[in-house]
Design a protein around this motif. Structure first.
Motif, PDB file in Angstrom:
ATOM      1  N   GLU A   1       0.693  -0.760  -0.151  1.00 23.74           N
ATOM      2  CA  GLU A   1       0.012   0.009   0.015  1.00 23.74           C
ATOM      3  C   GLU A   1       0.809   1.302   0.234  1.00 23.74           C
ATOM      4  O   GLU A   1       0.623   2.774  -0.356  1.00 23.74           O
ATOM      5  CB  GLU A   1      -0.865  -0.161   1.065  1.00 23.74           C
ATOM      6  N   GLY A   2       2.216   1.188   0.861  1.00 26.63           N
ATOM      7  CA  GLY A   2       2.683   2.275   0.341  1.00 26.63           C
ATOM      8  C   GLY A   2       2.814   2.513  -1.030  1.00 26.63           C
ATOM      9  O   GLY A   2       2.780   3.412  -1.161  1.00 26.63           O
TER      10      GLY A   2
ATOM     11  N   THR B   1       1.841   1.817  -3.418  1.00 31.60           N
ATOM     12  CA  THR B   1       0.121   2.166  -3.852  1.00 31.60           C
ATOM     13  C   THR B   1      -0.105   3.063  -3.845  1.00 31.60           C
ATOM     14  O   THR B   1      -0.574   4.491  -5.198  1.00 31.60           O
ATOM     15  CB  THR B   1      -0.745   0.994  -3.982  1.00 31.60           C
ATOM     16  N   ALA B   2       0.074   3.562  -3.014  1.00 34.32           N
ATOM     17  CA  ALA B   2      -0.248   5.905  -2.013  1.00 34.32           C
ATOM     18  C   ALA B   2       0.869   6.139  -3.266  1.00 34.32           C
ATOM     19  O   ALA B   2       0.058   7.349  -3.265  1.00 34.32           O
ATOM     20  CB  ALA B   2      -0.010   5.748  -1.044  1.00 34.32           C
ATOM     21  N   TYR B   3       2.343   5.450  -3.633  1.00 38.71           N
ATOM     22  CA  TYR B   3       3.251   6.829  -3.966  1.00 38.71           C
ATOM     23  C   TYR B   3       2.115   6.570  -5.376  1.00 38.71           C
ATOM     24  O   TYR B   3       2.627   8.016  -5.897  1.00 38.71           O
ATOM     25  CB  TYR B   3       4.182   6.108  -3.830  1.00 38.71           C
ATOM     26  N   TYR B   4       2.433   6.331  -5.805  1.00 37.02           N
ATOM     27  CA  TYR B   4       1.692   5.985  -7.756  1.00 37.02           C
ATOM     28  C   TYR B   4       0.636   6.690  -8.172  1.00 37.02           C
ATOM     29  O   TYR B   4       0.714   6.972  -9.338  1.00 37.02           O
ATOM     30  CB  TYR B   4       2.124   4.180  -8.505  1.00 37.02           C
ATOM     31  N   ALA B   5      -0.001   6.268  -7.084  1.00 37.55           N
ATOM     32  CA  ALA B   5      -1.567   6.907  -7.159  1.00 37.55           C
ATOM     33  C   ALA B   5      -1.109   8.435  -6.879  1.00 37.55           C
ATOM     34  O   ALA B   5      -1.785   8.821  -8.072  1.00 37.55           O
ATOM     35  CB  ALA B   5      -2.038   6.749  -5.659  1.00 37.55           C
ATOM     36  N   ALA B   6      -0.538   9.032  -6.544  1.00 37.74           N
ATOM     37  CA  ALA B   6      -0.715  10.612  -6.281  1.00 37.74           C
ATOM     38  C   ALA B   6       0.162  10.692  -7.390  1.00 37.74           C
ATOM     39  O   ALA B   6       0.666  11.654  -7.153  1.00 37.74           O
ATOM     40  CB  ALA B   6       0.362  10.704  -4.531  1.00 37.74           C
ATOM     41  N   LEU B   7       1.865  10.033  -7.842  1.00 35.39           N
ATOM     42  CA  LEU B   7       2.184  10.225  -9.071  1.00 35.39           C
ATOM     43  C   LEU B   7       1.100  10.426 -10.821  1.00 35.39           C
ATOM     44  O   LEU B   7       1.421  11.047 -11.110  1.00 35.39           O
ATOM     45  CB  LEU B   7       3.637   9.175  -8.475  1.00 35.39           C
TER      46      LEU B   7
ATOM     47  N   LEU C   1      -4.444  11.001   3.980  1.00 37.11           N
ATOM     48  CA  LEU C   1      -3.884   9.679   2.668  1.00 37.11           C
ATOM     49  C   LEU C   1      -4.386  10.142   1.599  1.00 37.11           C
ATOM     50  O   LEU C   1      -4.403  10.437   0.097  1.00 37.11           O
ATOM     51  CB  LEU C   1      -4.303   8.352   3.012  1.00 37.11           C
ATOM     52  N   MET C   2      -6.008  10.397   1.703  1.00 33.96           N
ATOM     53  CA  MET C   2      -6.991  10.954   0.285  1.00 33.96           C
ATOM     54  C   MET C   2      -5.709  12.391  -0.266  1.00 33.96           C
ATOM     55  O   MET C   2      -6.141  12.328  -1.262  1.00 33.96           O
ATOM     56  CB  MET C   2      -8.425  11.078   0.705  1.00 33.96           C
ATOM     57  N   ASP C   3      -5.644  13.379   0.787  1.00 40.20           N
ATOM     58  CA  ASP C   3      -5.482  13.980   0.195  1.00 40.20           C
ATOM     59  C   ASP C   3      -3.888  14.499   0.281  1.00 40.20           C
ATOM     60  O   ASP C   3      -3.884  15.574  -1.123  1.00 40.20           O
ATOM     61  CB  ASP C   3      -5.444  15.202   1.418  1.00 40.20           C
TER      62      ASP C   3
ATOM     63  N   GLU D   1       5.637  11.442  -2.180  1.00 40.86           N
ATOM     64  CA  GLU D   1       6.446  11.198  -0.906  1.00 40.86           C
ATOM     65  C   GLU D   1       4.893  10.701  -0.054  1.00 40.86           C
ATOM     66  O   GLU D   1       4.927  10.229   1.280  1.00 40.86           O
ATOM     67  CB  GLU D   1       7.472  12.035  -0.144  1.00 40.86           C
ATOM     68  N   ARG D   2       4.328  11.994   0.401  1.00 44.54           N
ATOM     69  CA  ARG D   2       3.179  12.253   1.271  1.00 44.54           C
ATOM     70  C   ARG D   2       2.452  11.533   1.282  1.00 44.54           C
ATOM     71  O   ARG D   2       1.890  11.016   2.577  1.00 44.54           O
ATOM     72  CB  ARG D   2       2.461  13.809   1.312  1.00 44.54           C
ATOM     73  N   ALA D   3       2.018  10.720   0.138  1.00 49.38           N
ATOM     74  CA  ALA D   3       0.900  10.409   0.384  1.00 49.38           C
ATOM     75  C   ALA D   3       1.564   8.106   0.762  1.00 49.38           C
ATOM     76  O   ALA D   3       0.904   8.152   1.257  1.00 49.38           O
ATOM     77  CB  ALA D   3       0.423   9.752  -1.456  1.00 49.38           C
ATOM     78  N   ARG D   4       2.598   8.264   0.466  1.00 50.40           N
ATOM     79  CA  ARG D   4       2.992   7.081   0.869  1.00 50.40           C
ATOM     80  C   ARG D   4       3.321   6.973   2.113  1.00 50.40           C
ATOM     81  O   ARG D   4       3.026   6.047   3.412  1.00 50.40           O
ATOM     82  CB  ARG D   4       4.774   6.760   0.336  1.00 50.40           C
ATOM     83  N   LYS D   5       4.170   8.467   3.317  1.00 51.66           N
ATOM     84  CA  LYS D   5       4.083   8.307   4.344  1.00 51.66           C
ATOM     85  C   LYS D   5       2.674   8.017   5.529  1.00 51.66           C
ATOM     86  O   LYS D   5       2.582   7.442   6.048  1.00 51.66           O
ATOM     87  CB  LYS D   5       4.814   9.151   5.267  1.00 51.66           C
ATOM     88  N   ALA D   6       1.696   8.308   4.564  1.00 52.65           N
ATOM     89  CA  ALA D   6       0.693   9.055   4.979  1.00 52.65           C
ATOM     90  C   ALA D   6       0.580   7.037   4.779  1.00 52.65           C
ATOM     91  O   ALA D   6      -0.708   6.535   6.371  1.00 52.65           O
ATOM     92  CB  ALA D   6      -0.285   9.179   3.916  1.00 52.65           C
ATOM     93  N   ALA D   7       0.477   6.519   3.951  1.00 49.51           N
ATOM     94  CA  ALA D   7      -0.533   4.851   4.316  1.00 49.51           C
ATOM     95  C   ALA D   7       0.295   4.105   5.501  1.00 49.51           C
ATOM     96  O   ALA D   7      -0.291   3.350   5.862  1.00 49.51           O
ATOM     97  CB  ALA D   7       0.174   4.746   2.761  1.00 49.51           C
ATOM     98  N   HIS D   8       1.637   4.305   5.220  1.00 46.50           N
ATOM     99  CA  HIS D   8       2.869   3.692   5.923  1.00 46.50           C
ATOM    100  C   HIS D   8       1.998   4.376   7.753  1.00 46.50           C
ATOM    101  O   HIS D   8       1.969   2.942   8.589  1.00 46.50           O
ATOM    102  CB  HIS D   8       4.569   4.582   6.039  1.00 46.50           C
TER     103      HIS D   8
END
Length: 253
Positions: free
Chosen positions: A108-109, A111-117, A205-207, A215-222
């Protein structure tokens, strides 16, 4: 120099390729019913016999199934790498819960990274829609619907990566993930502060994804999964203390 003859592709193979691409990219989901043959032929602008032949080939590959009573569906078994006995083992062995959380950290880390990207405006709106649904069930405390909405929220993020392997990896884990999330929430949701914190983390995470900050998305998932793990550990400690108190009470009678 010898030249090979160039053969035009058969129309049914072209249709089959398009349907396969739609399944791979997630436009057609496991268990989804396809439009009627007449409507689908019109959409593709092809003859019904060519479409029928393409669908027969996909059925032979196990990608499509016909159900009694009419209708053709995308196979529900796509990516079903976890059998029911294995699901039961994960559910009944506490240590496996933490192994699964560890795996979710990795999956999920990224996944969140590439979703944001990579997410498009349509992807971000889909994530927001899933969040609003989750928020509604959270507010009304409809537990089973909230669990399903939680899973849908995470899958909408996977779809936004535009990485077919990541998407289908998450889909393959759908039943396992739903059971896992359900078990986790069942253990920690009786406490209002836990529920509130987890819901707030979904918004963070959504924001981050909607702001396009990988990077913020990956950290939020973590951070979200670290909190869930800590909450489960604390709940386990509380259960142990309660069991000890009950044993002492029984001995003093």
């Amino acid at each position: 120099m010898a030249y090979q003859r160039v053969k035009p592709p058969k129309l049914s193979d072209v249709i089959m390729g398009q349907l396969e691409a739609m399944i791979l990219e997630g436009t057609l989901k496991p268990g989804q019913k396809l439009p009627p043959e007449r409507e689908l032929a019109k959409e593709f602008e092809v003859s019904r016999p060519s479409l029928r032949e393409a669908m027969q080939k996909l059925a032979a590959k196990g990608l499509l199934v016909s159900r009694q009573g009419g209708g053709t569906y995308v196979s529900e078994d796509l990516g079903g790498s976890f059998s029911d006995p294995l699901l039961e083992l994960f559910r009944t062995h506490p240590e496996a819960q933490y192994d699964l959380l560890e795996f979710r950290h990795a999956l999920e880390g990224v996944t969140a990274y590439y979703a944001a990207l990579r997410s498009t405006s349509a992807d971000r709106e889909a994530i927001r829609k899933c969040y609003r649904t989750l928020e509604g069930y959270h507010a009304t405390k409809e537990f089973e619907k909230e669990v399903a909405a939680d899973v849908d929220f995470h899958l909408s993020i996977a779809a936004a990566t535009h990485n077919m392997v990541l998407l289908h990896m998450m889909r393959a884990l759908f039943r396992l993930l739903q059971q896992h999330i359900g078990d986790n929430l069942q253990n920690i949701y009786p406490k209002v502060d836990y529920r509130k914190k987890i819901h707030e983390q979904h918004q963070v995470l959504m924001d981050a994804i909607c702001d396009g900050d990988p990077e913020r998305a990956r950290k939020a998932a973590h951070d979200h999964l670290v909190y869930v793990e800590e909450a489960l550990l604390e709940q386990g400690r509380e259960n142990t203390r309660l069991e000890r108190s009950l044993r002492r009470s029984d001995l003093s009678r």
